[in-house]
Motif scaffolding. Sequence first.
Motif, PDB file in Angstrom:
ATOM      1  N   PHE A 271       0.830  -1.205   0.000  1.00 32.32           N
ATOM      2  CA  PHE A 271       0.000   0.000   0.000  1.00 32.32           C
ATOM      3  C   PHE A 271       0.865   1.255   0.000  1.00 32.32           C
ATOM      4  N   PHE A 272       1.977   1.199   0.714  1.00 30.96           N
ATOM      5  CA  PHE A 272       2.829   2.382   0.838  1.00 30.96           C
ATOM      6  C   PHE A 272       3.623   2.660  -0.431  1.00 30.96           C
ATOM      7  N   ALA A 273       3.589   1.720  -1.403  1.00 34.19           N
ATOM      8  CA  ALA A 273       4.206   2.002  -2.694  1.00 34.19           C
ATOM      9  C   ALA A 273       3.348   2.945  -3.524  1.00 34.19           C
ATOM     10  N   TYR A 274       2.099   3.163  -3.098  1.00 36.54           N
ATOM     11  CA  TYR A 274       1.182   4.017  -3.858  1.00 36.54           C
ATOM     12  C   TYR A 274       1.046   5.416  -3.267  1.00 36.54           C
ATOM     13  N   ILE A 275       1.513   5.631  -2.055  1.00 35.83           N
ATOM     14  CA  ILE A 275       1.363   6.962  -1.478  1.00 35.83           C
ATOM     15  C   ILE A 275       2.277   7.921  -2.237  1.00 35.83           C
ATOM     16  N   GLY A 276       1.782   9.095  -2.446  1.00 43.69           N
ATOM     17  CA  GLY A 276       2.491  10.082  -3.257  1.00 43.69           C
ATOM     18  C   GLY A 276       1.545  10.825  -4.173  1.00 43.69           C
ATOM     19  N   PHE A 277       0.400  10.190  -4.490  1.00 37.11           N
ATOM     20  CA  PHE A 277      -0.559  10.882  -5.348  1.00 37.11           C
ATOM     21  C   PHE A 277      -1.149  12.101  -4.653  1.00 37.11           C
ATOM     22  N   ASP A 278      -1.084  12.139  -3.301  1.00 36.57           N
ATOM     23  CA  ASP A 278      -1.608  13.301  -2.592  1.00 36.57           C
ATOM     24  C   ASP A 278      -0.811  14.560  -2.900  1.00 36.57           C
ATOM     25  N   ALA A 279       0.402  14.389  -3.462  1.00 36.89           N
ATOM     26  CA  ALA A 279       1.165  15.565  -3.891  1.00 36.89           C
ATOM     27  C   ALA A 279       0.426  16.321  -4.987  1.00 36.89           C
ATOM     28  N   VAL A 280      -0.381  15.603  -5.766  1.00 31.19           N
ATOM     29  CA  VAL A 280      -1.185  16.252  -6.804  1.00 31.19           C
ATOM     30  C   VAL A 280      -2.204  17.190  -6.162  1.00 31.19           C
ATOM     31  N   ALA A 281      -2.859  16.724  -5.095  1.00 29.28           N
ATOM     32  CA  ALA A 281      -3.862  17.550  -4.426  1.00 29.28           C
ATOM     33  C   ALA A 281      -3.252  18.805  -3.823  1.00 29.28           C
ATOM     34  N   SER A 282      -1.987  18.729  -3.401  1.00 30.29           N
ATOM     35  CA  SER A 282      -1.349  19.891  -2.778  1.00 30.29           C
ATOM     36  C   SER A 282      -1.116  21.023  -3.766  1.00 30.29           C
ATOM     37  N   THR A 283      -1.149  20.724  -5.073  1.00 31.36           N
ATOM     38  CA  THR A 283      -0.943  21.757  -6.104  1.00 31.36           C
ATOM     39  C   THR A 283      -2.259  22.273  -6.660  1.00 31.36           C
ATOM     40  N   ALA A 284      -3.375  22.014  -5.971  1.00 29.92           N
ATOM     41  CA  ALA A 284      -4.699  22.332  -6.522  1.00 29.92           C
ATOM     42  C   ALA A 284      -4.830  23.800  -6.908  1.00 29.92           C
ATOM     43  N   GLU A 285      -4.239  24.678  -6.131  1.00 28.06           N
ATOM     44  CA  GLU A 285      -4.370  26.115  -6.402  1.00 28.06           C
ATOM     45  C   GLU A 285      -3.591  26.544  -7.642  1.00 28.06           C
ATOM     46  N   GLU A 286      -2.682  25.675  -8.112  1.00 28.20           N
ATOM     47  CA  GLU A 286      -1.849  26.007  -9.267  1.00 28.20           C
ATOM     48  C   GLU A 286      -2.293  25.303 -10.543  1.00 28.20           C
ATOM     49  N   VAL A 287      -3.465  24.665 -10.498  1.00 22.58           N
ATOM     50  CA  VAL A 287      -3.998  23.946 -11.657  1.00 22.58           C
ATOM     51  C   VAL A 287      -4.900  24.884 -12.455  1.00 22.58           C
ATOM     52  N   LYS A 288      -4.779  24.821 -13.767  1.00 19.59           N
ATOM     53  CA  LYS A 288      -5.544  25.732 -14.621  1.00 19.59           C
ATOM     54  C   LYS A 288      -7.041  25.489 -14.488  1.00 19.59           C
ATOM     55  N   ASN A 289      -7.448  24.252 -14.548  1.00 20.73           N
ATOM     56  CA  ASN A 289      -8.861  23.892 -14.445  1.00 20.73           C
ATOM     57  C   ASN A 289      -9.004  22.780 -13.411  1.00 20.73           C
ATOM     58  N   PRO A 290      -9.026  23.128 -12.125  1.00 19.98           N
ATOM     59  CA  PRO A 290      -8.972  22.093 -11.081  1.00 19.98           C
ATOM     60  C   PRO A 290     -10.157  21.136 -11.111  1.00 19.98           C
ATOM     61  N   GLN A 291     -11.367  21.625 -11.419  1.00 27.44           N
ATOM     62  CA  GLN A 291     -12.529  20.745 -11.416  1.00 27.44           C
ATOM     63  C   GLN A 291     -12.407  19.626 -12.444  1.00 27.44           C
ATOM     64  N   ARG A 292     -11.730  19.896 -13.534  1.00 26.87           N
ATOM     65  CA  ARG A 292     -11.557  18.870 -14.560  1.00 26.87           C
ATOM     66  C   ARG A 292     -10.233  18.148 -14.435  1.00 26.87           C
ATOM     67  N   ASP A 293      -9.146  18.893 -14.207  1.00 25.28           N
ATOM     68  CA  ASP A 293      -7.804  18.318 -14.316  1.00 25.28           C
ATOM     69  C   ASP A 293      -7.389  17.503 -13.093  1.00 25.28           C
ATOM     70  N   LEU A 294      -7.788  17.931 -11.887  1.00 24.95           N
ATOM     71  CA  LEU A 294      -7.349  17.216 -10.683  1.00 24.95           C
ATOM     72  C   LEU A 294      -7.854  15.771 -10.632  1.00 24.95           C
ATOM     73  N   PRO A 295      -9.137  15.510 -10.878  1.00 21.12           N
ATOM     74  CA  PRO A 295      -9.564  14.094 -10.888  1.00 21.12           C
ATOM     75  C   PRO A 295      -8.853  13.271 -11.948  1.00 21.12           C
ATOM     76  N   TRP A 296      -8.678  13.834 -13.133  1.00 22.46           N
ATOM     77  CA  TRP A 296      -7.966  13.107 -14.191  1.00 22.46           C
ATOM     78  C   TRP A 296      -6.521  12.856 -13.790  1.00 22.46           C
ATOM     79  N   GLY A 297      -5.884  13.861 -13.199  1.00 19.07           N
ATOM     80  CA  GLY A 297      -4.491  13.698 -12.794  1.00 19.07           C
ATOM     81  C   GLY A 297      -4.316  12.603 -11.763  1.00 19.07           C
ATOM     82  N   MET A 298      -5.202  12.567 -10.747  1.00 18.53           N
ATOM     83  CA  MET A 298      -5.091  11.546  -9.700  1.00 18.53           C
ATOM     84  C   MET A 298      -5.419  10.150 -10.235  1.00 18.53           C
ATOM     85  N   CYS A 299      -6.502  10.054 -10.992  1.00 16.75           N
ATOM     86  CA  CYS A 299      -6.917   8.734 -11.485  1.00 16.75           C
ATOM     87  C   CYS A 299      -5.907   8.162 -12.470  1.00 16.75           C
ATOM     88  N   LEU A 300      -5.412   8.984 -13.385  1.00 16.12           N
ATOM     89  CA  LEU A 300      -4.428   8.496 -14.352  1.00 16.12           C
ATOM     90  C   LEU A 300      -3.108   8.161 -13.674  1.00 16.12           C
TER      91      LEU A 300
END
Length: 622
Positions: A271-300
């Motif tokens: 499980f701990f090999a997967y932690i790190g995706f939360d770094a994507v959430a920490s950049t939410a304020e710097e995403v151009k279109n957070p409502q669209r891009d953040l879910p795609w970024g985390m899922c992909l």
Amino acid sequence: MARRLSWQDLQASGSAIATRLSLQDLQCLVRRKPACSAADRAESSAAGAPAGGGKGRHLAKALSVPDLIAIGVGSTIGAGIYVLVGTVAREHAGPALTLSFLIAGIAAALSALCYAELSCRFPSAGSAYHYSYICIGESVAWLIGWALILEYTIGGSSVARGISPNLALFFGGHEKLPFFLTQIHVKWLETPLDPCAAILVLIVTALLCLGIKESSFVEGIITIANVIVMLFVICAGGYLAFQNGWSGYNDEQGYFPKGVAGVLSGSATLFFAYIGFDAVASTAEEVKNPQRDLPWGMCLTLSLCCFLYMMVSIVIVGLVPYYALDPNTPISSAFAKYGMQWAVYIISTGAVFALIASLIGAILPQPRIVMAMARDGLLPPLFSAVDPTTQIPTLSTILSGICAAILALFMDVSELAGMVSVGTLLAFTMVAISVLIVRYAPPNEIATKVALPGSSESLTSDSGYSEPDEENSEDLLGNVQDIPTANEANKIRRQKAIACIILIFLGVVTIVSSVSFSFFPLFLRSIAGAFGSLLLVSATIALWFIGQDKSSLRQTGGFMCPFVPILPVCCILINVYLLMNLGIHTWIRVSMWLAVGAIIYVFYGRKYSSLTGVAYQRISPA
């Protein structure tokens, strides 16, 4: 003639004042900030208005989906894949290693889906700290933010410490490294100094100070190189395995040598090999279109990592029997057994790339969390300053990098690695709880703006409603304001929902305690497990029938987590189980860190919080 106060009157007045003060002190622990307050302060700062004493401007909106994938994959795929496959296959899963990776990926996806919804609703810097502050309360948010600061500091230092041994392979050993990179042994220190690790941390810190777009570009290049190495392992290893009839799977003990229990225990480790995706959430304020891009970024990010992990595990276990894998260098040693010594250098290069990408991903989120806490007044305002040219929190980045570099230079942080997991799992747990709260009992401040102290400006919701809230406002302790209500049924529904969420958490803790604390008598554990299961199932069913808040469903701006409340409850259960099985020594170290944080909060954060003395009017979202 004025009435003279008696001693009894003075005592009664003093008692009333003391009671009022104690209630105020208690209420400050659960006060919650409006959802848009951080973003509004950043925007007002950009326009030149003061923002809580900081010199801040809003962060640059420069990230797209490819940038988020680069940050997420780079932060997630570290050297763990080059080590964990051997350890987990030998000690737990055997040839079923691939299933362990799949189960661990599904478990991590539960947290990712919760993160995805909250990052769409509240796209601001701070990640789990920000969500907890809006949904749960200030004290819990401080706890999460303080734990995440420790996580990223130790995580970055431990990654940096792991780079120099891999670099030494290219020079023929540690003794042949350049003198300024060679480890220094000091008599009065048990651990040798590692200037290579410290220098690498400072280089990465300088890179992050250039700007988020530049950092994500470099992260993307390094991540692509790492993925290419992993694809080489998959393709070349698959070719060798086909030539040799996948000899690793021809074992008399079968596909599950240690049964289903071995697969599940292996997935808990992986499980701990997967932690790190939360770094994507920490950049939410710097995403151009957070409502669209953040879910795609985390899922992909999670999908790509899970695919690579599973394919590498299929190939490696097929090349060499699981019990013959080297626990330290499983991939390179598997190729070496087939006479491909040259492949060792390619794989070592991939390990170096993976570590450097993980180092960038470990240092990137920390200054943004510190900045978010400073914006809210819980840390000194100088940490909220954003450079007007690069549009990043330069001071917080530099200080974070210096702390990580000092730790990497002087300490062997391998013994502290478990503390990284505490911060991550606490954050995952609070994010899942926040999803339940925002769906079933969303804070009344969810659509309001904070008035400055002493300001009489009228506050309105984002949906344009300015009527006073007809629903009583209550916090998680059940404190209710004396506001006339015209919707008593909705008020009761919210109170029942909050009670169910609390009971769900208590049920999870009871179940996990009965499973984890083996030193208790079996009959006590059985009773506790049965009671906790009954509590968890009944509270979840009750929450299901209570129904979700209609206004909350209308206010989401993007992705919504599916299968609520089942999915967040499963996420809470998994994370609490992993938390309680990290070891007593880890919890002792973490408790000392959290105690220091509690002292800082009591004497600074509680007093200078941006919510202290701020008057705001709750708005009805319906």
